[in-house]
Scaffold this active site. Sequence first.
Site, PDB file in Angstrom:
ATOM      1  N   ASP A 344       0.830  -1.194   0.000  1.00 35.55           N
ATOM      2  CA  ASP A 344       0.000   0.000   0.000  1.00 35.55           C
ATOM      3  C   ASP A 344       0.875   1.259   0.000  1.00 35.55           C
ATOM      4  O   ASP A 344       1.855   1.341   0.758  1.00 35.55           O
ATOM      5  CB  ASP A 344      -0.901  -0.023   1.246  1.00 35.55           C
ATOM      6  N   GLU A 381       1.814  -0.424  -5.058  1.00 38.18           N
ATOM      7  CA  GLU A 381       0.910   0.671  -5.379  1.00 38.18           C
ATOM      8  C   GLU A 381       1.823   1.888  -5.507  1.00 38.18           C
ATOM      9  O   GLU A 381       2.216   2.487  -4.507  1.00 38.18           O
ATOM     10  CB  GLU A 381      -0.137   0.883  -4.288  1.00 38.18           C
TER      11      GLU A 381
END
Length: 703
Positions: A344, A381
Amino acid sequence: MDSSDRGKMKKKLTLKPGSPLPYGSTVTPDGINFALFSRHAEAVTLVVAGGDRPGWREFPLDPASHRTGDVWHALLTGAPDDLRYGYRLSGPHDPTGSGHAFDRSRILLDPYAREIHSPAWGNPRSCLGSEPCCLVDRHRYDWEGDRPLRIPLQDSIIYELHVRGFTRHPSSRVEHPGTFRGIIEKIPYLKDLGVTAVELMPVTEFNENEATFVNPFTGERLKNFWGYSPLSFFAPKSAYSSDPEAPLDEFRDMVKALHRAGIEVILDIVYNHTAEGGADGPTTSFRGIDNTIYYLLDPWTRAYLNFSGCGNTCNCNHVIVRKLIMDALRWWVVDMHVDGFRFDLASILGRDRDGSVLANPPVVEMIAEDPVLADAKIIAEAWDAAGLYQVGSFSSHRRWAEWNGRFRDDVRAFLCGQAGTVPALATRIAGSSDLYQRQGRRPCNSINFVTSHDGFTLADLVSYNSKHNLANGEDNRDGDNHNQSWNSGIEGPSRSRAIQGLRSRRIRTMAVILLLSQGVPMLVAGDEFGRTQQGNNNAWCQDNEIGWVDWRLAAQHSGQLRFFRELIRLRKAHPIFRRDDFFQMTDAVHGPEISWQGLRPGEPDWSDECRTLAFLLNGAALGDEEDDDFFVMLNASRTTEARFTVPAPTRERGWVRIIDTGRPAPADFVDPQQADAVECGASVTVRSMGCVVLQSLVKEVKR
């Protein structure tokens, strides 16, 4: 309880010096060893509870015998099986000066704890911050020969899901809703759908009750449903276990069962920030252990640098934090058998202690080069909340794949009918060579997606022009305003058959682009049968029917579900959609590996006004993996049909029409042996926002 059991429970607790390694709590033949890093603490106390003695016991650690360098350690003997523990740390408290934030009144979680005591979902957490909640991992698990599946990345089809949301809705009809075991119960569905990996949204311990927002319509206090707010980098969330006393074993049971079904497990992990938030957030672990080590602080004001949008940013390239991250990743692979990770806001992994972007971030390289993680999939990401966007440039290492946000944006723009989108779409379909061909990277470095947990569902993407997030309690200020969506003519639900038909075509056409493009496709749970969040594009706090998968839709939209299943089977059956390298435009023997055209062969149209694109995939050019040819026609006009002239296959073969999103199910996807023949040079009509796919066959086809 017999006398021997009573004796064990009443065995005297004693403290010995212990060892500084490994970090965390470790069961040894002599007792339980505890080791905690803190460079700036002046005093550390081990706090324990358990057995038949009420209350908590405190064991101050003598730095003369219980400290080696910056590591405080102790060996506890006579500990009961239900031991819980935590730490009190003393030291300077000067958040705006030195940056230290020690507070002896708090009992802190061990950053290396493998299990954390947590009540059932939604119940108050009286222990966090005031009582020791860490548990000692005494588990001896029988993996029964389970080994990593090692599915090649280019052969992967990823299915993103939320552990609780996947089976929490009553329509899931599982015995253990909202749990790891609930996922086990849904394995037959996942296997039938054909995905090769599940990507689980955060599963490490977090506090779902930390949200302070209230639903303005119901007055209900909302929850941190998604869990992007870790209290731990290790401990699986015990509220996701049907047996709260055995989350480690239940997680392992899930992994083992998924592996037996041929499905890998990828974890969505959050190493960019923690649940402690900014200066006004709770102190549960890192802040009270060594604030200046674990977090990025402004060098002048000592305020938290906030590149995560969540109040704090982890100091990922400090050697201590790097070690924590690497130890956690290895533990998930070695002890929990996971197959990969999605990082993330991974761009934060590339920042130094001042927040500057590093040219070659140590932790990014360490993850890619670590020998224990050599078989694990690693997916970035490749952006953060402060505007850093590194899609295509996150790392030059061949192992790092990336969520390709440009694929998402370009497919959405094309299927909204926007001008000037055809060249970009062609680049995405061909594997995004503009982003990933440098330094010898491959199409599979691109994780292709149209939707993810963050944003509209696929059904909402074709049903809403703008976000509808009022239920989140922030006056619709939260969530992305740049959705690149089109409601197909009416905002929200519609009974119009024309609107419904248009939305259905757009969904299926996007699915064709996603599954037949080079790169690795990722689906979101429920998109295959029309899951909706009622226009909410930021359902992080919606632990209800907005955030849950409604399984009744699988029956209501069975035709769409079938279409997705058949598309996945088509992709898996044909290596031409799963190339390991980028297309070569010329081949002396077989001709171009891919040929682009507008409405007529040999005439590509890259103009801003163009809304059509077609391409021919040359199956003969695959060499030893010779495959069929495929001809794909796309029409992004909002109102007008397009007529494409069909080129000749690359060999003496005949075309058949296998996909036509302008037709109702089951005629929208037909078995090649039953499909209608299409002559070379024929004119094929593709409806607005529709798609037609032809496949070449060797044997005589139906006339």
